[in-house]
Design a protein around this motif. Structure first.
Motif, PDB file in Angstrom:
ATOM      1  N   ALA A  44       0.849  -1.182   0.000  1.00 38.46           N
ATOM      2  CA  ALA A  44       0.000   0.000   0.000  1.00 38.46           C
ATOM      3  C   ALA A  44       0.883   1.230   0.000  1.00 38.46           C
ATOM      4  CB  ALA A  44      -0.913   0.008   1.226  1.00 38.46           C
ATOM      5  N   GLU A  45       0.280   2.356  -0.335  1.00 43.73           N
ATOM      6  CA  GLU A  45       1.008   3.617  -0.325  1.00 43.73           C
ATOM      7  C   GLU A  45       0.074   4.702   0.202  1.00 43.73           C
ATOM      8  OE1 GLU A  45       3.445   4.367  -3.751  1.00 43.73           O
ATOM      9  OE2 GLU A  45       3.016   6.514  -3.627  1.00 43.73           O
ATOM     10  N   VAL A  46       0.615   5.600   1.003  1.00 43.56           N
ATOM     11  CA  VAL A  46      -0.143   6.754   1.479  1.00 43.56           C
ATOM     12  C   VAL A  46       0.760   7.983   1.388  1.00 43.56           C
ATOM     13  CG1 VAL A  46      -1.680   5.481   3.033  1.00 43.56           C
ATOM     14  CG2 VAL A  46       0.487   6.335   3.895  1.00 43.56           C
ATOM     15  N   HIS A  47       0.141   9.140   1.512  1.00 40.48           N
ATOM     16  CA  HIS A  47       0.903  10.391   1.438  1.00 40.48           C
ATOM     17  C   HIS A  47       0.631  11.284   2.647  1.00 40.48           C
ATOM     18  CE1 HIS A  47       2.273   9.291  -2.527  1.00 40.48           C
ATOM     19  NE2 HIS A  47       1.036   8.898  -2.773  1.00 40.48           N
ATOM     20  N   SER A  48       0.129  10.670   3.704  1.00 42.25           N
ATOM     21  CA  SER A  48      -0.112  11.398   4.948  1.00 42.25           C
ATOM     22  C   SER A  48       0.060  10.436   6.118  1.00 42.25           C
ATOM     23  CB  SER A  48      -1.537  11.963   4.963  1.00 42.25           C
ATOM     24  OG  SER A  48      -1.840  12.459   6.253  1.00 42.25           O
ATOM     25  N   LEU A  49       0.624  10.939   7.201  1.00 36.69           N
ATOM     26  CA  LEU A  49       0.720  10.147   8.430  1.00 36.69           C
ATOM     27  C   LEU A  49      -0.043  10.822   9.565  1.00 36.69           C
ATOM     28  CD1 LEU A  49       4.441   8.886   8.416  1.00 36.69           C
ATOM     29  CD2 LEU A  49       2.364   7.613   7.859  1.00 36.69           C
ATOM     30  N   ASP A  50      -1.047  11.638   9.216  1.00 38.20           N
ATOM     31  CA  ASP A  50      -1.804  12.362  10.241  1.00 38.20           C
ATOM     32  C   ASP A  50      -2.483  11.407  11.227  1.00 38.20           C
ATOM     33  OD1 ASP A  50      -0.994  14.726   9.115  1.00 38.20           O
ATOM     34  OD2 ASP A  50      -2.920  15.153   8.137  1.00 38.20           O
ATOM     35  N   HIS A  51      -3.165  10.378  10.723  1.00 35.05           N
ATOM     36  CA  HIS A  51      -3.837   9.432  11.619  1.00 35.05           C
ATOM     37  C   HIS A  51      -2.809   8.659  12.454  1.00 35.05           C
ATOM     38  CE1 HIS A  51      -6.885   6.707  13.126  1.00 35.05           C
ATOM     39  NE2 HIS A  51      -6.095   5.706  12.809  1.00 35.05           N
ATOM     40  N   PHE A  52      -1.726   8.249  11.809  1.00 36.95           N
ATOM     41  CA  PHE A  52      -0.662   7.540  12.532  1.00 36.95           C
ATOM     42  C   PHE A  52      -0.127   8.420  13.657  1.00 36.95           C
ATOM     43  CE2 PHE A  52       3.798   6.176  12.988  1.00 36.95           C
ATOM     44  CZ  PHE A  52       3.590   4.837  13.282  1.00 36.95           C
ATOM     45  N   SER A  53       0.099   9.706  13.369  1.00 34.83           N
ATOM     46  CA  SER A  53       0.578  10.646  14.389  1.00 34.83           C
ATOM     47  C   SER A  53      -0.435  10.759  15.530  1.00 34.83           C
ATOM     48  CB  SER A  53       0.823  12.016  13.757  1.00 34.83           C
ATOM     49  OG  SER A  53       1.196  12.948  14.736  1.00 34.83           O
ATOM     50  N   GLU A  54      -1.713  10.793  15.182  1.00 33.00           N
ATOM     51  CA  GLU A  54      -2.762  10.865  16.204  1.00 33.00           C
ATOM     52  C   GLU A  54      -2.706   9.640  17.120  1.00 33.00           C
ATOM     53  OE1 GLU A  54      -6.609  11.946  14.625  1.00 33.00           O
ATOM     54  OE2 GLU A  54      -7.579  10.789  16.212  1.00 33.00           O
ATOM     55  N   LEU A  55      -2.455   8.462  16.524  1.00 29.51           N
ATOM     56  CA  LEU A  55      -2.331   7.245  17.339  1.00 29.51           C
ATOM     57  C   LEU A  55      -1.134   7.343  18.283  1.00 29.51           C
ATOM     58  CD1 LEU A  55      -3.082   4.480  14.673  1.00 29.51           C
ATOM     59  CD2 LEU A  55      -4.590   5.253  16.514  1.00 29.51           C
ATOM     60  N   LEU A  56      -0.003   7.876  17.777  1.00 27.02           N
ATOM     61  CA  LEU A  56       1.190   8.028  18.630  1.00 27.02           C
ATOM     62  C   LEU A  56       0.891   8.943  19.809  1.00 27.02           C
ATOM     63  CD1 LEU A  56       3.972   8.498  15.897  1.00 27.02           C
ATOM     64  CD2 LEU A  56       3.370   6.392  17.130  1.00 27.02           C
ATOM     65  N   HIS A  57       0.186  10.044  19.548  1.00 25.89           N
ATOM     66  CA  HIS A  57      -0.181  10.977  20.619  1.00 25.89           C
ATOM     67  C   HIS A  57      -1.133  10.303  21.620  1.00 25.89           C
ATOM     68  CE1 HIS A  57       1.470  14.078  17.976  1.00 25.89           C
ATOM     69  NE2 HIS A  57       1.417  14.917  19.005  1.00 25.89           N
ATOM     70  N   ARG A  58      -2.152   9.628  21.091  1.00 27.67           N
ATOM     71  CA  ARG A  58      -3.170   8.994  21.948  1.00 27.67           C
ATOM     72  C   ARG A  58      -2.544   7.922  22.836  1.00 27.67           C
ATOM     73  NH1 ARG A  58      -7.641   6.570  18.488  1.00 27.67           N
ATOM     74  NH2 ARG A  58      -7.524   8.643  17.609  1.00 27.67           N
ATOM     75  N   LYS A  84       1.702  -6.876  13.295  1.00 26.20           N
ATOM     76  CA  LYS A  84       0.430  -7.027  12.568  1.00 26.20           C
ATOM     77  C   LYS A  84      -0.769  -7.108  13.502  1.00 26.20           C
ATOM     78  CE  LYS A  84       2.129  -9.748   8.671  1.00 26.20           C
ATOM     79  NZ  LYS A  84       2.064 -11.112   8.100  1.00 26.20           N
ATOM     80  N   GLN A  85      -0.659  -7.917  14.544  1.00 20.65           N
ATOM     81  CA  GLN A  85      -1.817  -8.139  15.414  1.00 20.65           C
ATOM     82  C   GLN A  85      -2.265  -6.844  16.078  1.00 20.65           C
ATOM     83  OE1 GLN A  85      -3.644 -10.935  15.592  1.00 20.65           O
ATOM     84  NE2 GLN A  85      -5.079  -9.745  16.817  1.00 20.65           N
ATOM     85  N   ALA A  86      -1.309  -6.052  16.560  1.00 19.44           N
ATOM     86  CA  ALA A  86      -1.661  -4.775  17.178  1.00 19.44           C
ATOM     87  C   ALA A  86      -2.294  -3.850  16.143  1.00 19.44           C
ATOM     88  CB  ALA A  86      -0.424  -4.120  17.792  1.00 19.44           C
ATOM     89  N   ALA A  87      -1.720  -3.817  14.934  1.00 20.01           N
ATOM     90  CA  ALA A  87      -2.268  -2.963  13.874  1.00 20.01           C
ATOM     91  C   ALA A  87      -3.687  -3.382  13.537  1.00 20.01           C
ATOM     92  CB  ALA A  87      -1.379  -3.029  12.640  1.00 20.01           C
ATOM     93  N   PHE A  88      -3.960  -4.668  13.587  1.00 18.31           N
ATOM     94  CA  PHE A  88      -5.321  -5.146  13.306  1.00 18.31           C
ATOM     95  C   PHE A  88      -6.319  -4.536  14.287  1.00 18.31           C
ATOM     96  CE2 PHE A  88      -8.840  -8.188  13.503  1.00 18.31           C
ATOM     97  CZ  PHE A  88      -9.177  -8.238  12.152  1.00 18.31           C
ATOM     98  N   GLU A  89      -5.847  -4.282  15.510  1.00 25.32           N
ATOM     99  CA  GLU A  89      -6.694  -3.662  16.535  1.00 25.32           C
ATOM    100  C   GLU A  89      -6.625  -2.133  16.493  1.00 25.32           C
ATOM    101  OE1 GLU A  89      -8.717  -5.426  18.428  1.00 25.32           O
ATOM    102  OE2 GLU A  89      -8.008  -7.290  17.550  1.00 25.32           O
ATOM    103  N   GLY A  90      -5.894  -1.580  15.528  1.00 25.08           N
ATOM    104  CA  GLY A  90      -5.756  -0.128  15.405  1.00 25.08           C
ATOM    105  C   GLY A  90      -4.774   0.465  16.395  1.00 25.08           C
ATOM    106  N   VAL A  91      -3.845  -0.367  16.859  1.00 26.91           N
ATOM    107  CA  VAL A  91      -2.863   0.048  17.860  1.00 26.91           C
ATOM    108  C   VAL A  91      -1.464   0.009  17.236  1.00 26.91           C
ATOM    109  CG1 VAL A  91      -1.793  -0.593  20.068  1.00 26.91           C
ATOM    110  CG2 VAL A  91      -4.277  -0.796  19.755  1.00 26.91           C
ATOM    111  N   VAL A  92      -0.651   1.029  17.538  1.00 25.04           N
ATOM    112  CA  VAL A  92       0.726   1.067  17.068  1.00 25.04           C
ATOM    113  C   VAL A  92       1.597   0.315  18.069  1.00 25.04           C
ATOM    114  CG1 VAL A  92       2.722   2.534  16.590  1.00 25.04           C
ATOM    115  CG2 VAL A  92       0.424   3.271  15.895  1.00 25.04           C
TER     116      VAL A  92
END
Length: 139
Positions: A44-58, A84-92
Motif C-alpha cells: 500500500a502507499e499513502v501520502h499522509s501520516l496524520d492518523h498515525f501521528s494521532e495514534l502516537l499521541h493517543r 500485525k496483530q496490534a495494527a489489526f486492533e488499530g494500535v501502534v
C-alpha cells in the motif's frame, strides 16, 4: 506547513494467514491506504501520516516513535516495522528485536518537504515529562 511525503507499506502474508486480515491491519493504522495483495504480500502507499501521528499521541509513545524514526534515518528516508496483530486492533506497536513469526508490517517514509527532522518533529514532537513541548494540533 505543507508536507510532501511518500509512504510505502509492505506486509508478508504467510500461508496460514488471511490476506484480508493483513489488509485490514494496514488500513486500520493507515486509513488512506488501499492495500493490494501481490505475490505473497500486501502493499500500500499513502501520502499522509496524520492518523498515525494521532495514534502516537493517543498512546503517548512519542519518544519511542522518535527513537525508532531517528535510528533508521538515512538521507531523506526513515523506516520502521509494526506488529500485525496490534495494527489489526488499530494500535501502534513497533516491532523491535527478532521478527515476528508471521512477519511485520514494514513502513518506509520518504520525505520531500520539509526535512526529515522537521517532519519527525511534526508527527512525533519531542516531549518533556511525557507531554509534547512544541505547539501542535493535538494539545
Amino acid at each position: 506547513m505543507i508536507y510532501s511525503i511518500d509512504v510505502q507499506i509492505t506486509a508478508p502474508v504467510k500461508d496460514t494467514e488471511i490476506a484480508d486480515r493483513v489488509s485490514t491491519a494496514v488500513a486500520n493504522v493507515f486509513p488512506g491506504a488501499e492495500p493490494e495483495e501481490r505475490h505473497g504480500e500486501v502493499v500500500a502507499e499513502v501520502h499522509s501520516l496524520d492518523h498515525f501521528s494521532e495514534l502516537l499521541h493517543r498512546q503517548e509513545i512519542l519518544d519511542t516513535a522518535r527513537g525508532e524514526f531517528f535510528s533508521t534515518r538515512r538521507g531523506d528516508t526513515f523506516a520502521f516495522d509494526l506488529k500485525k496483530q496490534a495494527a489489526f486492533e488499530g494500535v501502534v506497536n513497533f516491532a523491535v528485536g527478532n521478527p515476528d513469526e508471521l512477519g511485520d508490517i514494514h513502513v518506509r517514509v520518504r520525505v520531500e518537504q520539509p526535512s526529515v527532522e522537521e517532519f519527525i518533529d511534526h508527527i512525533a514532537p519531542p516531549t518533556e515529562e511525557g507531554k509534547p513541548v512544541t505547539q501542535d494540533d493535538f494539545e
